[in-house]
Scaffold this active site. Structure first.
Site, PDB file in Angstrom:
ATOM      1  N   SER A 183       0.799  -1.225   0.000  1.00 40.72           N
ATOM      2  CA  SER A 183       0.000   0.000   0.000  1.00 40.72           C
ATOM      3  C   SER A 183       0.834   1.279   0.000  1.00 40.72           C
ATOM      4  O   SER A 183       0.293   2.351  -0.225  1.00 40.72           O
ATOM      5  CB  SER A 183      -0.945  -0.005   1.195  1.00 40.72           C
ATOM      6  OG  SER A 183      -0.200   0.025   2.393  1.00 40.72           O
ATOM      7  N   HIS A 211      -5.678  -4.815  -1.200  1.00 46.16           N
ATOM      8  CA  HIS A 211      -5.520  -3.661  -2.100  1.00 46.16           C
ATOM      9  C   HIS A 211      -5.486  -4.069  -3.570  1.00 46.16           C
ATOM     10  O   HIS A 211      -5.396  -3.210  -4.443  1.00 46.16           O
ATOM     11  CB  HIS A 211      -4.217  -2.904  -1.792  1.00 46.16           C
ATOM     12  CG  HIS A 211      -4.317  -1.984  -0.619  1.00 46.16           C
ATOM     13  ND1 HIS A 211      -5.030  -0.803  -0.652  1.00 46.16           N
ATOM     14  CD2 HIS A 211      -3.803  -2.065   0.623  1.00 46.16           C
ATOM     15  CE1 HIS A 211      -4.936  -0.195   0.518  1.00 46.16           C
ATOM     16  NE2 HIS A 211      -4.199  -0.944   1.314  1.00 46.16           N
ATOM     17  N   LYS A 242     -12.700  -2.314   1.035  1.00 46.01           N
ATOM     18  CA  LYS A 242     -11.982  -1.450   0.076  1.00 46.01           C
ATOM     19  C   LYS A 242     -12.735  -1.470  -1.253  1.00 46.01           C
ATOM     20  O   LYS A 242     -13.852  -0.947  -1.313  1.00 46.01           O
ATOM     21  CB  LYS A 242     -10.527  -1.896  -0.015  1.00 46.01           C
ATOM     22  CG  LYS A 242      -9.784  -1.578   1.290  1.00 46.01           C
ATOM     23  CD  LYS A 242      -8.309  -1.901   1.275  1.00 46.01           C
ATOM     24  CE  LYS A 242      -7.667  -1.391   2.553  1.00 46.01           C
ATOM     25  NZ  LYS A 242      -6.954  -2.422   3.320  1.00 46.01           N
TER      26      LYS A 242
END
Ligand SMILES: *Cc1c(COP(=O)(O)O)cnc(C)c1O
Length: 396
Positions: A183, A211, A242
């Site tokens: 990230s 992610h 997310k």
């Protein structure tokens, strides 16, 4: 008793503040989205959310959540093994397994719990966990809760991983663990090479797709799709918080016996509440949406390309990204703080990261792109970057 401890905490908090590391939160008074409204009524463009597919305020997901809540209630008031499970929880697990081409999936309250509860039920002191040095905090904590021997390799460094695999050959079982996308830099784990080494040194593979799922790969299905590693990865973990809608919830998905064992022994599953029906209902709808059309992922990719190209043309130093995370390198910690503050004054929310979150001398602004951003949002952010960049002497 508290008086002395209070003084101690006050001193510690003051030290955090003096070091410039005190985290302050802004109050958002609107739904999460490309454009947000703050409590004081001011508006800003959000470039620091994990809202990769722009689903956080999706009318379709809100309707699905409402329907599930009406049909199945507000909460579950229990863990699943005690009070049984709802049909929609099973349906969501099946949708997750379908998405990742795996045998089965198990839901958790968060990916933090999925990672916290994955190692200890599966491995013992006879085994080895070989973990990327930049893995997420929840993986680090999960490893700490397990008695297996620990090996750490430099970020995405395949020579170092091979060294650690050699050192771990005496162990009974070995597992390599990596984030799919890291990230801070937005770089992708080289899954094909990791799987090759796993085969050579008889190790299992686990990847945290938090992610990367919904973001990387030709249709956004994550690193297994990107590197065509289906069937070579034993365990995936991920979040519903997310790209997948942004609410809350985590999962582990992979080989049947692994998921079966987690259902028997994984502590955050056995001793923590089930996700509420609305999350399960909206999650099922979300996977349906992603199956119907690739439009959101395509738009995200266009936005990433557009932003990166314009920023590089303006003269910014951008880390090569293969994800929706774009690191604008400034190197100096103080400069990164000032830069982020000035961007906020321009109505653009981005995050400044500096040591100890990133290595010393590697301070940067992290920008997170979303399918929700429209061209005018991107242009406004780029213009603000150029203005602030000139003001602070980053651009000439
Ligand atoms: C965000 C994140 C998590 C935590 O996810 P939650 O569902 O919010 O707990 C875990 N791992 C990685 C790699 C993440 O980026």
């Amino acid at each position: 008793m508290y008086g002395k401890f209070q003084k101690h905490l006050q001193n510690e908090l003051a030290a955090i503040d003096e070091a410039g590391l005190y985290k302050r939160e802004r109050n958002i008074a609107s739904a999460q989205g490309a454009e947000i409204t703050l409590q004081d009524g001011s508006k800003a463009l959000n470039f620091c959310a994990n809202n990769y597919l722009g689903l956080a305020d999706s009318p379709r997901l809100i309707a699905a959540a409402e329907k599930a809540m009406k049909d199945r209630g507000y909460g579950m008031s229990s863990v699943r093994f005690i009070c049984d499970t709802q049909d929609i929880h099973k349906e969501l697990e099946k949708a997750i397994a379908d998405y990742f081409h795996t045998d089965d999936a198990i839901l958790y309250a968060a990916c933090f719990d999925a990672n916290g509860g994955v190692f200890e039920p599966l491995l013992t002191a006879e085994d080895a966990i070989i973990s990327d040095s930049l893995n997420h905090a929840s993986i680090i904590d999960g490893v700490r809760l397990c008695k297996a021997q620990r090996f750490r390799y430099a970020n995405a460094d395949m020579a170092d991983l091979e060294e650690k695999l050699k050192e771990a050959q005496a162990c009974r079982f070995r597992i390599i663990v990596t984030d799919g996308v890291f990230s801070m830099d937005g770089n992708v784990a080289p899954m094909d090479k990791i799987c090759d080494l796993a085969e050579k040194y008889d190790a299992m593979v686990m990847v945290d797709e938090s992610h990367s799922a919904g973001v990387v790969g030709p249709t956004g299905h994550g690193v297994a799709e990107q590197f065509n590693c289906y069937g070579r990865i034993d365990i995936f973990t991920g979040t519903l918080g997310k790209a997948f809608g942004g609410a809350v919830g985590g999962f582990t998905t992979g080989r049947q016996e692994i998921i079966d064992m987690l259902r028997q022994r994984s502590r955050p599953y056995l001793f923590s509440n089930s996700i509420p029906p609305m999350i399960a209902g909206a999650g099922i709808e979300m996977f349906k949406m992603l199956k119907e059309s690739n439009e959101l992922h395509d738009r995200l990719q266009e936005n990433v390309d557009y932003f990166r190209d314009k920023m590089m043309a303006a003269g910014f130093d951008i880390k090569p990204t293969q994800s929706a995370i774009c690191a604008v390198m400034l190197y100096d910690a103080k400069l990164s703080q000032e830069f982020a503050a000035k961007m906020a004054e321009e109505g653009i929310f981005v995050t400044g990261f500096y040591y100890p979150v990133v290595p010393k001398g590697q301070a940067r602004i992290r920008v997170q792109l979303s399918a929700a951003h429209r061209k005018e949002h991107l242009d406004k952010a780029i213009a603000a970057f150029i203005k602030v960049g000139k003001e602070l002497g980053v651009l000439r």
